[in-house]
Design a protein around this motif. Structure first.
Motif, PDB file in Angstrom:
ATOM      1  N   UNK A 179       0.985  -1.607   0.000  1.00  0.00           N
ATOM      2  CA  UNK A 179       0.268  -0.185  -0.118  1.00  0.00           C
ATOM      3  C   UNK A 179       0.915   1.468  -0.129  1.00  0.00           C
ATOM      4  N   UNK A 180       0.703   2.107  -0.527  1.00  0.00           N
ATOM      5  CA  UNK A 180       1.639   3.106  -0.819  1.00  0.00           C
ATOM      6  C   UNK A 180       0.451   4.176  -1.021  1.00  0.00           C
ATOM      7  N   UNK A 181       0.088   4.577   0.480  1.00  0.00           N
ATOM      8  CA  UNK A 181      -1.347   5.707   0.251  1.00  0.00           C
ATOM      9  C   UNK A 181      -2.664   5.392  -0.515  1.00  0.00           C
ATOM     10  N   UNK A 182      -3.077   6.410  -0.798  1.00  0.00           N
ATOM     11  CA  UNK A 182      -3.588   5.416  -1.853  1.00  0.00           C
ATOM     12  C   UNK A 182      -3.627   4.166  -3.150  1.00  0.00           C
ATOM     13  N   UNK A 183      -1.925   4.620  -3.649  1.00  0.00           N
ATOM     14  CA  UNK A 183      -2.167   3.486  -4.472  1.00  0.00           C
ATOM     15  C   UNK A 183      -1.707   2.145  -4.005  1.00  0.00           C
ATOM     16  N   UNK A 184      -0.567   1.221  -5.872  1.00  0.00           N
ATOM     17  CA  UNK A 184      -0.715   0.659  -5.308  1.00  0.00           C
ATOM     18  C   UNK A 184       0.789   0.373  -5.772  1.00  0.00           C
ATOM     19  N   UNK A 185       1.852   0.013  -4.802  1.00  0.00           N
ATOM     20  CA  UNK A 185       3.380  -0.115  -5.411  1.00  0.00           C
ATOM     21  C   UNK A 185       3.757  -1.105  -4.931  1.00  0.00           C
ATOM     22  N   UNK A 186       4.861  -0.819  -6.122  1.00  0.00           N
ATOM     23  CA  UNK A 186       5.488  -3.294  -5.839  1.00  0.00           C
ATOM     24  C   UNK A 186       7.445  -2.954  -5.462  1.00  0.00           C
ATOM     25  N   UNK A 187       7.415  -3.652  -4.912  1.00  0.00           N
ATOM     26  CA  UNK A 187       9.088  -4.343  -4.189  1.00  0.00           C
ATOM     27  C   UNK A 187       9.583  -4.332  -5.621  1.00  0.00           C
ATOM     28  N   UNK A 188      11.008  -4.010  -5.765  1.00  0.00           N
ATOM     29  CA  UNK A 188      11.186  -4.070  -6.835  1.00  0.00           C
ATOM     30  C   UNK A 188      12.173  -5.254  -7.223  1.00  0.00           C
ATOM     31  N   UNK A 189      12.019  -5.792  -8.434  1.00  0.00           N
ATOM     32  CA  UNK A 189      12.426  -7.517  -8.276  1.00  0.00           C
ATOM     33  C   UNK A 189      14.223  -6.941  -8.544  1.00  0.00           C
ATOM     34  N   UNK A 190      14.708  -6.505  -9.074  1.00  0.00           N
ATOM     35  CA  UNK A 190      15.745  -5.610  -9.769  1.00  0.00           C
ATOM     36  C   UNK A 190      15.716  -4.360  -9.983  1.00  0.00           C
ATOM     37  N   UNK A 191      17.298  -3.741 -10.032  1.00  0.00           N
ATOM     38  CA  UNK A 191      17.566  -2.089 -10.663  1.00  0.00           C
ATOM     39  C   UNK A 191      17.336  -2.152 -11.747  1.00  0.00           C
ATOM     40  N   UNK A 192      16.825  -2.866 -12.364  1.00  0.00           N
ATOM     41  CA  UNK A 192      16.697  -3.401 -13.978  1.00  0.00           C
ATOM     42  C   UNK A 192      16.631  -1.625 -14.568  1.00  0.00           C
ATOM     43  N   UNK A 193      15.504  -1.166 -14.695  1.00  0.00           N
ATOM     44  CA  UNK A 193      15.155  -0.022 -15.564  1.00  0.00           C
ATOM     45  C   UNK A 193      16.041   1.401 -15.595  1.00  0.00           C
ATOM     46  N   UNK A 194      15.916   1.253 -13.586  1.00  0.00           N
ATOM     47  CA  UNK A 194      17.115   2.532 -13.440  1.00  0.00           C
ATOM     48  C   UNK A 194      18.662   2.257 -13.983  1.00  0.00           C
ATOM     49  N   UNK A 195      18.967   1.267 -13.551  1.00  0.00           N
ATOM     50  CA  UNK A 195      20.382   0.916 -14.236  1.00  0.00           C
ATOM     51  C   UNK A 195      20.118   1.578 -16.545  1.00  0.00           C
ATOM     52  N   UNK A 196      19.900   1.800 -16.731  1.00  0.00           N
ATOM     53  CA  UNK A 196      19.358   1.374 -18.137  1.00  0.00           C
ATOM     54  C   UNK A 196      18.927   3.349 -18.542  1.00  0.00           C
ATOM     55  N   UNK A 197      17.996   3.509 -17.162  1.00  0.00           N
ATOM     56  CA  UNK A 197      18.132   5.151 -17.544  1.00  0.00           C
ATOM     57  C   UNK A 197      18.802   5.699 -17.523  1.00  0.00           C
ATOM     58  N   UNK A 198      19.944   5.177 -16.180  1.00  0.00           N
ATOM     59  CA  UNK A 198      21.671   6.068 -15.847  1.00  0.00           C
ATOM     60  C   UNK A 198      21.921   5.727 -17.112  1.00  0.00           C
ATOM     61  N   UNK A 199      22.152   5.128 -18.405  1.00  0.00           N
ATOM     62  CA  UNK A 199      22.824   5.607 -19.451  1.00  0.00           C
ATOM     63  C   UNK A 199      21.764   6.269 -19.503  1.00  0.00           C
ATOM     64  N   UNK A 200      20.546   6.302 -20.465  1.00  0.00           N
ATOM     65  CA  UNK A 200      20.212   7.426 -20.802  1.00  0.00           C
ATOM     66  C   UNK A 200      20.535   8.723 -20.879  1.00  0.00           C
ATOM     67  N   UNK A 201      21.213   8.580 -19.091  1.00  0.00           N
ATOM     68  CA  UNK A 201      21.140   9.930 -18.488  1.00  0.00           C
ATOM     69  C   UNK A 201      22.562  10.337 -18.764  1.00  0.00           C
ATOM     70  N   UNK A 202      23.530   9.198 -19.311  1.00  0.00           N
ATOM     71  CA  UNK A 202      24.903   9.417 -19.858  1.00  0.00           C
ATOM     72  C   UNK A 202      25.923   9.061 -18.958  1.00  0.00           C
TER      73      UNK A 202
END
Length: 438
Positions: A179-202
């Protein structure tokens, strides 16, 4: 006076010292009392002569002292060749019990085989006092430190990504919903998407050592619902072969340091040999591996696992690697696209990635990632994930270099390195379908 670690005492003979730790053992004889005091670095004998009037209060204290209580001791360190424990003893001038342990311990942590694993995990704080466990985490710490330092030497940046995410994005299953206040949230299975975001960030070269979560209702020796993942990602690669090359270097560096510092202790305490591999690790395509396993061991992959590996295939693959190449490590490539994540780059419909097998267990899934927006969007649509990964696809709209990466489970690495029976032994606190405390 500052506290002195027990392993430093040999520098202080005939000097006044202050030490503290746990009461490891007590011998209360007619004329003398002996206490063995233990800290994280070692043990030392405390000797109290009962006949000396000045020791009266200390003698009385020892009469009521319990094992595993904690103490602070001040006294003179004496060189005593007759003392079996390091040839030294502390003759105390004052002793203070800083906390008293209950007399009956929940189990004998010095003999862990006397209790079942669940009892040991219920009292993990006590189980971790075992010298073997203390050594195990020192080894694990050095392994992580060595791999970290290797990446720092290659100009990687350590980042810290969020573990609360807004969509069950990576697979749509096996995630913990919160539960994330009035929304649903999830615990991350891995940092995969954010690792790739770092690549897109240079950022070009990044890594992270952090928890990851898998809502797998699995009760095996190598699965857990929370584990420590060593993740990295880097840009401007030519192919997933570059990713495998880096992983080889990383593991060789980490294992070399562990062997140098702890190799003999690991052999003596755990009965395991630290084998530092040489480059290159053998590499084999999955279909070729199937043929080898069938020819050598009369093993055929079950229909439901075609295009992938299973536990039995991983064990046989390690056996094959040792027999064929004399290697504990082997890369397996060319998995089916149906068995790989949508973000793996493909060539001729074949995912450009690999699994790394070590000592009969998969320790890594690595790959070159798809960095081209339109192709990535199409592959997400194939998996029915378009809306779930909408935020992730945004990363690739405005330019992103070719990149790839992998992850290693620190707890699983430790298990295999030391020949431990399961992850319950190698995690500071194990989490599984039936265990959420302590």
């Amino acid at each position: 006076m500052k506290k002195i670690n027990i392993n430093e005492l040999s520098n202080y003979y005939n000097q006044k010292v202050e030490i503290s730790g746990f009461v490891d053992s007590i011998r209360n004889l007619q004329w003398v009392q002996f206490i063995i005091l233990r800290d994280r670095t070692g043990k030392v004998q405390i000797t109290i002569e009962k006949s000396e009037e000045k020791n009266k209060e200390m003698v009385e204290l020892v009469e009521h002292l319990t094992l595993e209580s904690t103490m602070k001791v001040t006294g003179i360190l004496m060189e005593s060749p007759k003392v079996k424990l390091n040839g030294m003893e502390v003759v105390p001038s004052s002793m203070e019990v800083t906390s008293k342990s209950e007399e009956e311990l929940p189990f004998n942590y010095k003999m862990p085989e006397s209790a079942n694993i669940d009892t040991r995990l219920d009292y993990r704080f006590m189980d971790l006092r075992n010298e073997k466990n203390q050594l195990m985490f020192q080894i694990q710490s050095l392994l992580v430190k060595s791999m970290r330092e290797y990446l720092y030497s290659k100009d990687f940046t350590e980042i810290h990504t969020p573990k609360l995410i807004g969509t069950a994005s990576e697979s749509g299953s096996e995630v913990f919903e919160v539960n994330y206040f009035k929304e649903k949230a999830y615990l991350a299975q891995s940092p995969q998407f954010y690792k790739q975001m770092a690549m897109a960030s240079g950022f070009e070269r990044i890594f992270e050592v952090a928890p990851a979560f898998r809502a797998e209702n699995s009760n095996t020796n190598r699965h857990t619902t929370e584990f420590t993942s060593f993740d990295l990602e880097f840009s401007d690669i030519d192919s997933y072969q570059d990713v495998m090359d880096l992983e080889e270097e990383l593991l060789i560096n980490g294992l070399s340091k562990v062997k140098e510092v702890y190799g003999e202790q690991i052999k003596e305490v755990f009965g395991s040999e630290v084998v530092v591999p040489t480059r290159p690790f053998p590499r084999i395509k999955l279909q070729d591996l199937y043929q080898k396993l069938e020819k050598r061991y009369d093993y055929s992959i079950p229909k439901e696992d075609i295009g992938d590996m299973n536990a039995e295939a991983e064990k046989l693959t390690s056996k094959f690697a040792m027999e064929e190449y004399g290697s504990e490590f082997i890369f397996v490539t060319d998995f089916s696209k149906t068995k790989r994540a949508f973000y793996h780059m493909r060539e001729e419909d074949i995912p450009q990635g690999y699994d790394l097998i070590w000592r009969g267990v998969e320790i890594t899934t690595g790959a070159q990632r798809e960095h081209r927006y339109e192709i990535l969007k199409k592959q997400a649509e194939e998996k029915g994930l378009t809306e779930d990964v909408k935020f992730y696809l945004e990363f690739f709209k405005y330019g992103c270099p070719p990149h790839g990466g992998f992850a290693l489970g620190i707890d699983r690495l430790t298990m295999l390195l030391l020949g431990m029976p399961n992850l319950k032994e190698t995690m500071f606190l194990f989490r599984g379908p039936n265990r959420i405390t302590p």
